[in-house]
Design an enzyme around this catalytic site. Structure first.
Site, mmCIF file in Angstrom:
data_model
loop_
_atom_site.group_PDB
_atom_site.id
_atom_site.type_symbol
_atom_site.label_atom_id
_atom_site.label_comp_id
_atom_site.label_asym_id
_atom_site.label_seq_id
_atom_site.Cartn_x
_atom_site.Cartn_y
_atom_site.Cartn_z
ATOM 1 N N ARG A 104 0.866 -1.186 0.000
ATOM 2 C CA ARG A 104 0.000 0.000 0.000
ATOM 3 C C ARG A 104 0.896 1.226 0.000
ATOM 4 O O ARG A 104 1.725 1.403 0.893
ATOM 5 C CB ARG A 104 -0.897 0.024 1.233
ATOM 6 C CG ARG A 104 -1.806 -1.164 1.339
ATOM 7 C CD ARG A 104 -3.012 -0.869 2.201
ATOM 8 N NE ARG A 104 -2.671 -0.460 3.575
ATOM 9 C CZ ARG A 104 -3.586 -0.124 4.474
ATOM 10 N NH1 ARG A 104 -4.865 -0.119 4.150
ATOM 11 N NH2 ARG A 104 -3.243 0.211 5.682
ATOM 12 N N ASP A 200 -0.184 -3.827 12.280
ATOM 13 C CA ASP A 200 0.345 -4.179 10.952
ATOM 14 C C ASP A 200 0.694 -5.668 10.927
ATOM 15 O O ASP A 200 1.654 -6.109 11.569
ATOM 16 C CB ASP A 200 1.581 -3.318 10.659
ATOM 17 C CG ASP A 200 2.053 -3.503 9.222
ATOM 18 O OD1 ASP A 200 2.309 -4.670 8.818
ATOM 19 O OD2 ASP A 200 2.154 -2.498 8.499
HETATM 20 C C1 PRP Z 1 -1.462 -5.096 4.279
HETATM 21 C C2 PRP Z 1 -2.263 -6.384 4.272
HETATM 22 C C3 PRP Z 1 -3.003 -6.296 2.986
HETATM 23 C C4 PRP Z 1 -3.260 -4.820 2.840
HETATM 24 C C5 PRP Z 1 -4.689 -4.527 3.211
HETATM 25 O O1 PRP Z 1 -0.327 -5.218 3.516
HETATM 26 O O2 PRP Z 1 -1.483 -7.533 4.431
HETATM 27 O O3 PRP Z 1 -2.272 -6.782 1.870
HETATM 28 O O4 PRP Z 1 -2.389 -4.151 3.755
HETATM 29 O O5 PRP Z 1 -4.992 -3.201 3.016
HETATM 30 P P1 PRP Z 1 -6.036 -2.693 1.934
HETATM 31 O O6 PRP Z 1 -7.244 -3.589 2.060
HETATM 32 O O7 PRP Z 1 -6.331 -1.290 2.343
HETATM 33 O O8 PRP Z 1 -5.412 -2.763 0.580
HETATM 34 P P2 PRP Z 1 0.781 -4.027 3.399
HETATM 35 O O9 PRP Z 1 0.465 -3.151 2.236
HETATM 36 O O10 PRP Z 1 0.923 -3.383 4.729
HETATM 37 O O11 PRP Z 1 2.089 -4.824 2.974
HETATM 38 P P3 PRP Z 1 2.950 -5.903 3.772
HETATM 39 O O12 PRP Z 1 2.117 -7.172 3.855
HETATM 40 O O13 PRP Z 1 4.147 -6.076 2.888
HETATM 41 O O14 PRP Z 1 3.277 -5.388 5.132
HETATM 42 N N1 URA Z 2 -2.842 -3.796 6.879
HETATM 43 C C1 URA Z 2 -2.552 -4.244 8.116
HETATM 44 O O1 URA Z 2 -1.584 -5.005 8.301
HETATM 45 N N2 URA Z 2 -3.309 -3.815 9.136
HETATM 46 C C2 URA Z 2 -4.360 -3.011 8.968
HETATM 47 O O2 URA Z 2 -5.053 -2.676 9.967
HETATM 48 C C3 URA Z 2 -4.655 -2.558 7.667
HETATM 49 C C4 URA Z 2 -3.875 -2.970 6.639
#
Ligand code: PRP
Ligand code: URA
Length: 209
Positions: A104, A200
């Protein structure tokens, strides 16, 4: 909502409570994600197609069901989805594994794809996309778009915690996708984090914060 399945099993809810706890460390967090993935996967795979095959027991020969069709594909959304791959492989050890890399973008929260590698013949496989968190739904919809673009027709999406926005987004953009949710939380905050949520997921699984 058709094709949306919210889990209510006490074991899943108990383990989610432990996941939420800010004092749960990386090691335990990772184990809990895997265990919840197994319990959810068991539920999500209850409609796997089977065929009757002949089997010889020590007493006689009989017909008995076996999973049929091409091997299913489990597809984690990187990074956090990696925590649920072992869960599906515990249930279906012969499954293939694809990967979709999304993050994101800070500020806009829009998903950006940086990697995609899927097994061949996706049109013949059940695709099980896994990601513990469904927040705005941007990443989920991008992952589903990507998998559909590569031929998948039968798609299940498993997340441990979802916000109402994410559930509505998937239901609107991809009503054919079966969505399995461990717990539906209250809302998103101004940073698009799920509340009460668990923070997170990627950072807590990999210990990067
Ligand atoms: C998190 C999670 C999802 C996403 C959800 O990943 O694991 O993929 O956010 O958010 P959304 O529904 O608003 O798109 P992140 O982008 O933090 O990446 P990561 O898993 O590499 O930490
Ligand atoms: N991704 C995460 O890991 N946590 C949240 O709450 C939203 C997006």
């Amino acid at each position: 909502m058709e094709n949306v399945f919210i889990m209510d099993h006490p074991l899943i809810q108990h383990k989610i409570t432990m996941l939420r706890d800010k004092n749960t460390g990386t090691n335990e967090f990772r184990k809990l994600v895997e265990e919840i993935g197994i319990l959810m996967g068991y539920e999500a795979l209850r409609d796997l197609p089977t065929e009757e095959v002949e089997v010889e027991t020590p007493l006689e020969t009989c017909m008995s069901p076996k999973i049929s069709g091409k091997k299913l594909a489990v597809i984690p959304v990187l990074r956090a989805g990696l925590g649920m791959v072992g869960s599906i492989l515990t249930l279906v050890p012969s499954a293939k594994v694809g990967h979709i890399g999304l993050y994101r973008e800070p500020g806009t929260h829009l998903p950006r794809e940086y990697y995609c590698k899927l097994p061949e013949a996706m049109e013949e496989r059940i695709a099980v996309i896994v990601d513990p968190m469904l927040a705005t739904g941007g990443s989920a919809v991008a992952a589903i778009d990507s998998v559909k673009m590569r031929g998948a027709k039968n798609i299940k999406f498993l997340c441990i915690i979802a916000a109402p926005d994410g559930v509505e987004r998937i239901h609107k953009d991809h009503p054919d996708v079966q969505l399995y949710v461990g717990h539906l939380d209250r809302e998103l905050n101004e940073n698009a984090y799920i509340c009460p949520g668990l923070g997170d997921a990627g950072d807590r699984i990999f210990g990067t914060k």
